[in-house]
Design a protein around this motif. Structure first.
Motif, mmCIF file in Angstrom:
data_model
loop_
_atom_site.group_PDB
_atom_site.id
_atom_site.type_symbol
_atom_site.label_atom_id
_atom_site.label_comp_id
_atom_site.label_asym_id
_atom_site.label_seq_id
_atom_site.Cartn_x
_atom_site.Cartn_y
_atom_site.Cartn_z
ATOM 1 N N PHE A 1 0.850 -1.189 0.000
ATOM 2 C CA PHE A 1 0.000 0.000 0.000
ATOM 3 C C PHE A 1 0.881 1.231 0.000
ATOM 4 N N VAL A 2 0.290 2.331 -0.463
ATOM 5 C CA VAL A 2 0.927 3.638 -0.280
ATOM 6 C C VAL A 2 0.353 4.217 1.006
ATOM 7 N N MET A 3 1.205 4.580 1.933
ATOM 8 C CA MET A 3 0.771 5.084 3.234
ATOM 9 C C MET A 3 -0.010 6.384 3.048
ATOM 10 N N PRO A 4 -1.275 6.419 3.524
ATOM 11 C CA PRO A 4 -2.060 7.663 3.396
ATOM 12 C C PRO A 4 -1.674 8.691 4.462
ATOM 13 N N ASP A 5 -2.171 9.882 4.285
ATOM 14 C CA ASP A 5 -1.957 10.943 5.276
ATOM 15 C C ASP A 5 -3.009 10.774 6.375
ATOM 16 N N LEU A 6 -2.548 10.421 7.565
ATOM 17 C CA LEU A 6 -3.458 10.138 8.671
ATOM 18 C C LEU A 6 -3.539 11.275 9.687
ATOM 19 N N ILE A 7 -2.722 12.289 9.538
ATOM 20 C CA ILE A 7 -2.650 13.360 10.524
ATOM 21 C C ILE A 7 -3.997 14.072 10.619
ATOM 22 N N PRO B 1 -9.491 10.832 13.120
ATOM 23 C CA PRO B 1 -9.813 10.121 14.361
ATOM 24 C C PRO B 1 -9.051 8.792 14.420
ATOM 25 N N ALA B 2 -8.442 8.506 15.530
ATOM 26 C CA ALA B 2 -7.542 7.367 15.650
ATOM 27 C C ALA B 2 -8.267 6.024 15.551
ATOM 28 N N LEU B 3 -9.461 5.909 16.155
ATOM 29 C CA LEU B 3 -10.127 4.607 16.199
ATOM 30 C C LEU B 3 -10.486 4.095 14.790
ATOM 31 N N PRO B 4 -11.128 4.906 13.934
ATOM 32 C CA PRO B 4 -11.392 4.419 12.572
ATOM 33 C C PRO B 4 -10.109 4.137 11.782
ATOM 34 N N VAL B 5 -9.067 4.966 12.012
ATOM 35 C CA VAL B 5 -7.794 4.737 11.319
ATOM 36 C C VAL B 5 -7.207 3.387 11.697
ATOM 37 N N LEU B 6 -7.215 3.078 13.008
ATOM 38 C CA LEU B 6 -6.661 1.793 13.468
ATOM 39 C C LEU B 6 -7.454 0.625 12.887
ATOM 40 N N GLU B 7 -8.766 0.759 12.840
ATOM 41 C CA GLU B 7 -9.602 -0.317 12.305
ATOM 42 C C GLU B 7 -9.330 -0.532 10.817
ATOM 43 N N SER C 1 4.201 7.057 11.391
ATOM 44 C CA SER C 1 5.444 6.483 10.857
ATOM 45 C C SER C 1 5.110 5.117 10.258
ATOM 46 N N PRO C 2 5.409 4.898 8.952
ATOM 47 C CA PRO C 2 6.070 5.789 7.989
ATOM 48 C C PRO C 2 5.188 6.987 7.616
ATOM 49 N N LEU C 3 5.812 7.993 6.993
ATOM 50 C CA LEU C 3 5.109 9.172 6.562
ATOM 51 C C LEU C 3 4.233 8.859 5.355
ATOM 52 N N ALA C 4 3.303 9.762 5.075
ATOM 53 C CA ALA C 4 2.418 9.610 3.922
ATOM 54 C C ALA C 4 3.237 9.530 2.633
ATOM 55 N N GLY C 5 2.825 8.610 1.720
ATOM 56 C CA GLY C 5 3.518 8.446 0.443
ATOM 57 C C GLY C 5 4.480 7.278 0.410
ATOM 58 N N TYR C 6 4.887 6.759 1.579
ATOM 59 C CA TYR C 6 5.787 5.618 1.618
ATOM 60 C C TYR C 6 5.002 4.324 1.372
ATOM 61 N N ARG C 7 5.654 3.341 0.746
ATOM 62 C CA ARG C 7 5.014 2.052 0.522
ATOM 63 C C ARG C 7 5.133 1.201 1.781
ATOM 64 N N GLY D 1 3.646 3.101 13.321
ATOM 65 C CA GLY D 1 3.533 3.762 14.623
ATOM 66 C C GLY D 1 2.692 5.019 14.518
ATOM 67 N N LEU D 2 1.861 5.269 15.544
ATOM 68 C CA LEU D 2 1.002 6.457 15.579
ATOM 69 C C LEU D 2 1.131 7.160 16.918
ATOM 70 N N ASP D 3 1.131 8.483 16.856
ATOM 71 C CA ASP D 3 0.977 9.292 18.072
ATOM 72 C C ASP D 3 -0.444 9.840 18.056
ATOM 73 N N VAL D 4 -1.184 9.634 19.153
ATOM 74 C CA VAL D 4 -2.588 10.011 19.219
ATOM 75 C C VAL D 4 -2.774 11.001 20.393
ATOM 76 N N SER D 5 -3.583 12.014 20.133
ATOM 77 C CA SER D 5 -3.815 13.013 21.181
ATOM 78 C C SER D 5 -4.727 12.435 22.263
ATOM 79 N N GLN D 6 -4.486 12.907 23.481
ATOM 80 C CA GLN D 6 -5.352 12.502 24.594
ATOM 81 C C GLN D 6 -5.788 13.771 25.337
ATOM 82 N N GLY D 7 -6.847 13.624 26.092
ATOM 83 C CA GLY D 7 -7.378 14.775 26.799
ATOM 84 C C GLY D 7 -6.427 15.283 27.861
ATOM 85 N N GLY D 8 -6.521 16.585 28.154
ATOM 86 C CA GLY D 8 -5.656 17.171 29.171
ATOM 87 C C GLY D 8 -6.001 16.699 30.558
ATOM 88 N N PRO D 9 -5.138 17.012 31.569
ATOM 89 C CA PRO D 9 -5.408 16.583 32.942
ATOM 90 C C PRO D 9 -6.660 17.250 33.514
#
Length: 245
Positions: free
Chosen positions: A179-185, A188-194, A223-229, A237-245
């Protein structure tokens, strides 16, 4: 009395002179033989010729022919000279021999049937048959991963094996696709992971981080960035935002 002695002397001198002449003749003959034996000639080209023809060419230049061995050769036909020593054009003293090696023709190999086997079993079968393995090409296929789909050359006896050896076409399995890695930035993380897991891709690392001003549950980095096979063997790898304290 003096006449008799004189006559005897003449006979002695005559015999001595004759002996000297014979000695000189023998010496000249010996010298000629040595010269003939040590004369140098140019070695003829014998490669690609049959032994009888090569022997006749060597004999014309007062050279001998000595067969050192026989071996398979893919380019030189059976019973033809495949190599000579000294090489054609080199000087060689007469009465010496040219060393030659004779071709047995192309080596005939019996290629085993490896289609349907695993790559490991196929390699072993080819090795046992002394058939070198060249290229292994992987493609997507419904067959189980690592299954040999096609082989070249086909099973049977052959003389036309490529220099690099036999080639195998091997299945990567039905789900092993690139696959060509899409731009995920920002997604929403849950649909992306699924979606990634449904495609058979491996999400190996998900890190949750607090990021001011960003709603929780969105992809911040990838990681990898968008466009990489990427393939099922790629660790995503994904970094996902979480709610503040």
């Amino acid at each position: 009395m003096n006449v008799k002695r004189f006559a005897i002397s003449l006979v002695k001198y005559g015999l001595l002179a004759a002996a000297l002449v014979v000695t000189a003749g023998l010496s000249a003959l010996t010298t000629m033989r040595v010269v003939l034996r040590t004369q140098e000639v140019v070695v003829p080209s014998l490669v690609g010729r049959p032994l009888p023809e090569a022997g006749a060419l060597a004999s014309q230049r007062r050279l001998g022919l000595r067969v050192e061995g026989r071996r398979n050769d893919p380019k030189v036909g059976r019973d033809l000279i495949v190599e000579q020593e000294p090489a054609a054009g080199r000087p060689l003293k007469t009465q010496r021999s040219i060393r030659v090696w004779v071709s047995l023709g192309p080596r005939r190999l019996t290629v085993p049937a490896v289609e349907g086997e695993s790559v490991r079993s196929g390699r072993l079968l080819l090795e046992q048959a002394q058939v070198p393995l060249g290229r292994v090409i992987e493609v997507n296929d419904a067959a189980e991963e690592g299954t040999i789909l096609q082989q070249h050359p086909p099973t049977g006896e052959t003389e036309t094996l490529a220099p690099e050896g036999a080639s195998l076409l091997v299945s990567r399995g039905p789900g092993n696709r690139d696959f060509v890695m899409p731009d995920l930035i920002g997604r929403p993380a849950l649909p992306v992971l699924e979606t990634l897991r449904t495609a058979g891709l491996k999400v190996a690392d998900v890190r949750y981080r607090t990021y001011p001003g960003v709603s929780p549950g969105l992809v911040l980095r990838q990681s990898p960035l968008a466009g990489y096979r990427v393939s099922p063997q790629t660790s995503i790898g994904l970094d996902v935002s979480q709610g503040g304290p």
